[in-house]
Design a protein around this motif. Sequence first.
Motif, mmCIF file in Angstrom:
data_model
loop_
_atom_site.group_PDB
_atom_site.id
_atom_site.type_symbol
_atom_site.label_atom_id
_atom_site.label_comp_id
_atom_site.label_asym_id
_atom_site.label_seq_id
_atom_site.Cartn_x
_atom_site.Cartn_y
_atom_site.Cartn_z
ATOM 1 N N TYR A 80 0.846 -1.187 0.000
ATOM 2 C CA TYR A 80 0.000 0.000 0.000
ATOM 3 C C TYR A 80 0.882 1.238 0.000
ATOM 4 O O TYR A 80 1.674 1.456 0.915
ATOM 5 C CB TYR A 80 -0.907 0.011 1.236
ATOM 6 C CG TYR A 80 -1.705 1.279 1.393
ATOM 7 C CD1 TYR A 80 -2.848 1.510 0.630
ATOM 8 C CD2 TYR A 80 -1.304 2.264 2.313
ATOM 9 C CE1 TYR A 80 -3.586 2.683 0.801
ATOM 10 C CE2 TYR A 80 -2.039 3.423 2.474
ATOM 11 C CZ TYR A 80 -3.170 3.636 1.709
ATOM 12 O OH TYR A 80 -3.902 4.792 1.855
ATOM 13 N N ARG A 81 0.753 2.058 -1.060
ATOM 14 C CA ARG A 81 1.542 3.281 -1.198
ATOM 15 C C ARG A 81 0.765 4.435 -0.577
ATOM 16 O O ARG A 81 -0.325 4.805 -1.036
ATOM 17 C CB ARG A 81 1.851 3.562 -2.672
ATOM 18 C CG ARG A 81 2.614 2.446 -3.381
ATOM 19 C CD ARG A 81 3.980 2.216 -2.756
ATOM 20 N NE ARG A 81 4.772 1.208 -3.484
ATOM 21 C CZ ARG A 81 5.986 0.807 -3.110
ATOM 22 N NH1 ARG A 81 6.545 1.336 -2.011
ATOM 23 N NH2 ARG A 81 6.630 -0.101 -3.809
ATOM 24 N N HIS A 82 1.336 4.978 0.457
ATOM 25 C CA HIS A 82 0.660 6.047 1.186
ATOM 26 C C HIS A 82 0.483 7.295 0.343
ATOM 27 O O HIS A 82 -0.507 8.022 0.496
ATOM 28 C CB HIS A 82 1.450 6.384 2.454
ATOM 29 C CG HIS A 82 0.860 7.509 3.252
ATOM 30 N ND1 HIS A 82 -0.307 7.393 3.973
ATOM 31 C CD2 HIS A 82 1.283 8.811 3.435
ATOM 32 C CE1 HIS A 82 -0.583 8.531 4.565
ATOM 33 N NE2 HIS A 82 0.358 9.419 4.257
ATOM 34 N N THR A 94 -2.903 0.332 -3.828
ATOM 35 C CA THR A 94 -2.189 -0.882 -3.451
ATOM 36 C C THR A 94 -1.524 -1.497 -4.676
ATOM 37 O O THR A 94 -2.179 -1.711 -5.720
ATOM 38 C CB THR A 94 -3.129 -1.911 -2.808
ATOM 39 O OG1 THR A 94 -3.727 -1.321 -1.647
ATOM 40 C CG2 THR A 94 -2.379 -3.162 -2.391
ATOM 41 N N GLU A 95 -0.261 -1.771 -4.544
ATOM 42 C CA GLU A 95 0.524 -2.400 -5.610
ATOM 43 C C GLU A 95 0.621 -3.905 -5.322
ATOM 44 O O GLU A 95 0.854 -4.332 -4.197
ATOM 45 C CB GLU A 95 1.915 -1.765 -5.644
ATOM 46 C CG GLU A 95 2.869 -2.357 -6.646
ATOM 47 C CD GLU A 95 4.245 -1.742 -6.532
ATOM 48 O OE1 GLU A 95 5.221 -2.373 -6.987
ATOM 49 O OE2 GLU A 95 4.350 -0.645 -5.935
ATOM 50 N N LEU A 151 10.558 1.156 -0.013
ATOM 51 C CA LEU A 151 9.437 1.672 0.777
ATOM 52 C C LEU A 151 9.641 3.124 1.123
ATOM 53 O O LEU A 151 10.761 3.574 1.397
ATOM 54 C CB LEU A 151 9.283 0.870 2.073
ATOM 55 C CG LEU A 151 8.752 -0.553 1.994
ATOM 56 C CD1 LEU A 151 8.587 -1.118 3.392
ATOM 57 C CD2 LEU A 151 7.440 -0.618 1.235
ATOM 58 N N GLN A 152 8.527 3.869 1.114
ATOM 59 C CA GLN A 152 8.503 5.255 1.574
ATOM 60 C C GLN A 152 7.799 5.284 2.936
ATOM 61 O O GLN A 152 7.092 4.352 3.307
ATOM 62 C CB GLN A 152 7.762 6.143 0.560
ATOM 63 C CG GLN A 152 8.361 6.123 -0.835
ATOM 64 C CD GLN A 152 9.812 6.625 -0.839
ATOM 65 O OE1 GLN A 152 10.160 7.567 -0.104
ATOM 66 N NE2 GLN A 152 10.656 5.985 -1.650
ATOM 67 N N ASP A 197 4.315 3.678 4.015
ATOM 68 C CA ASP A 197 3.931 2.598 3.107
ATOM 69 C C ASP A 197 3.715 1.323 3.934
ATOM 70 O O ASP A 197 4.370 1.086 4.947
ATOM 71 C CB ASP A 197 5.003 2.348 2.057
ATOM 72 C CG ASP A 197 4.986 3.403 0.953
ATOM 73 O OD1 ASP A 197 4.052 4.230 0.956
ATOM 74 O OD2 ASP A 197 5.902 3.396 0.108
#
Length: 503
Positions: free
Chosen positions: A392-394, A399-400, A428-429, A432
Motif C-alpha cells: 500500500y503506497r501512502h 495498493t501495488e 518503501l517510503q 507505506d
Amino acid sequence: MPQSSSNENRFVLSDYYKKQLKEIAFQGEFRAETFATKFRFFFLGFLVIFATLGLLSGRPPVEFYYQISAILVLLCYNFVVLYSLKKSGKYLNIFKFSSSFLEITLLTFVTGYTAYSQKNPSLVYAAPMIYVFFILIALASIRNNTKTIIFAVIILIVEYASLTIYFYPEMTDFNAKLIALSDYLKPSFLEENSTFFLVSAVPMGIFLILLYMVVTGGLILYAILNTSRTTQEQADLIFNTEKQAILEENMRLGMELDVARQIQAMVLPRNEELKQIDELEISARMDSANEVGGDYYDVVHHEDGTVYIGIGDVTDHGLASGVVMLMTQSAFITTLRSKVISLRESLRSINSILFSNIHVRMNDIRNLTLSLFSYKNGVFTTAGQHETIMVYRHANKKTEIIDTVDNGMLVGLTESIDEFIHEKPIPLQPKDIILLYTDGATEAENPKREQFGSHRLIESLERHADLPTTDEILAAIFQDIYVFIDGMDVYDDITIMIMRKRG
C-alpha cells in the motif's frame, strides 16, 4: 493450504447410523415390493387358469369376461409398478398401499361375483377362498412395513365382512336345514322336552374366519416388529461401541493436537519482540482452524540491524503439517547464524533440510510455499514463492500487487531449487504498508460459498490503512473477514502480517 473439505462431525455417529439404517430399511422394502410385484404375475396366472377352467366346464362366458377384466386391471397396474420400480423408488410408499388394496379388492370382487352368479353364497365361506385371502396378507407382510400390514388387514376384514354380511340373508335356508338335521341327530338320552342344535356354520364361521384373519395379521406384525427391534438393538450396540471407541481415540488425539498447537504458538514471535523494531511497525496474527495447520510466519531482528521475515504455508493439515512448520522455523533460525547471510542461501538450506526430513525420515510428500524477506535501510528484499505481496503506497492511496511466482518454487518438493530462486527489491517510503497473508484469508467462504478473495483483502487494507497503529489495521481486516463469512466454519488457518514503515 486448504485441506480436503469435510463437514462431517466424527462425534455425531448416531445420526449417521440412523440415516444408514433408514436407507437399509428402504432398500429392504424396495426389494420386497419388487418381489411382491413379480409374485403377483404368478398369482394372476393362476387366476387366469381358474377362470379358463370355469369357462371350459360350462360357466357363463360373461362370468369369465368379468373375471378376466378384473385380472387385466391388476395386470396393467402390475406392469406400471414394475416399470416404475426399475426406474426409481420414488413412488414406493404409494405402491405399498395401492398394491395391497388392489390385490385384496380383486379377490373380493371375484369371490363375490362367483357366489352371486352361481347362486351359491356358501362360496364366500369356502376354505380355499379364505386361504387365498391369507396369501394376500402374507403378500403384504413381505413388504416388511408395519403400516402396510395394518392397512392390508383392515382392508381385508372390511371387504370380507362386507361380503359375508351381503350374502348372510341367503344362508337362511341353509340354517333351516341345520335345525332340521339337529332334530334328526338328537341323542336318545336327552330328555323329551330338551332342545339340541348343531352349531350354525354361518355366524360362527364368520366369527372364526375374521378372528383368524386378525390373529394371523397380528402374528405377522409381531414377528416383523420383534425382528426390527432385535436388529435395532444390535445396531445400537454396534454403533454405541464404535462411538465410544472413536470418542476415546478423539480425546487422545485432541490432547495431542492441543499440545501441538501450544508448541506452534510458543515459537511464533511475541508482540514484545515486534515492538522493539525501530524502523518498522509490525503486527501479525494467525487464527488457527479446527485442526493443527501448516501456516508459518516469523520475524527475526538480527544483531546487524537487519530484520528478517518469513511467511509460508505447508500443504494439508494435521500433526505432520505442524511438524513441518516447526522444522521450517528451526531451519530459518539456523540459517541466520551463518557468517554470510543471503535470502537465496537461506532458502537453499531450508529446502535441503526439509526435503531430507520430509521424504526420507517422515516418508511423506508434503511441501510448502515460502517467501523470505529482509529489510534494511528502507529497502525490502524478497525471495521465494508464496502468495502475492500487497504494498500500500501512502502517497497515492493505492495498493501495488507483486507476484512471487518467479521468485522461487515450492520448498521441499525437489532436492535442489537453486536455479529457481530470485531476489527482488521492494523500496518503501514512510507510511507505506506491506501486507503478507496465507490463502486461508482469501479463500474464507461465506454461506453462499463465495470466497473473500484478494480484491476484498485489498479493499479492506485501503479502507483501514490510515488507522493509527498496525494492530488496529490488522484487527479491522480480520473483522471484515469474519463479517463476510458470517459464522461459517474456518477450515484453513488465516495468517496476516502488516508492516508499515515509520516516518
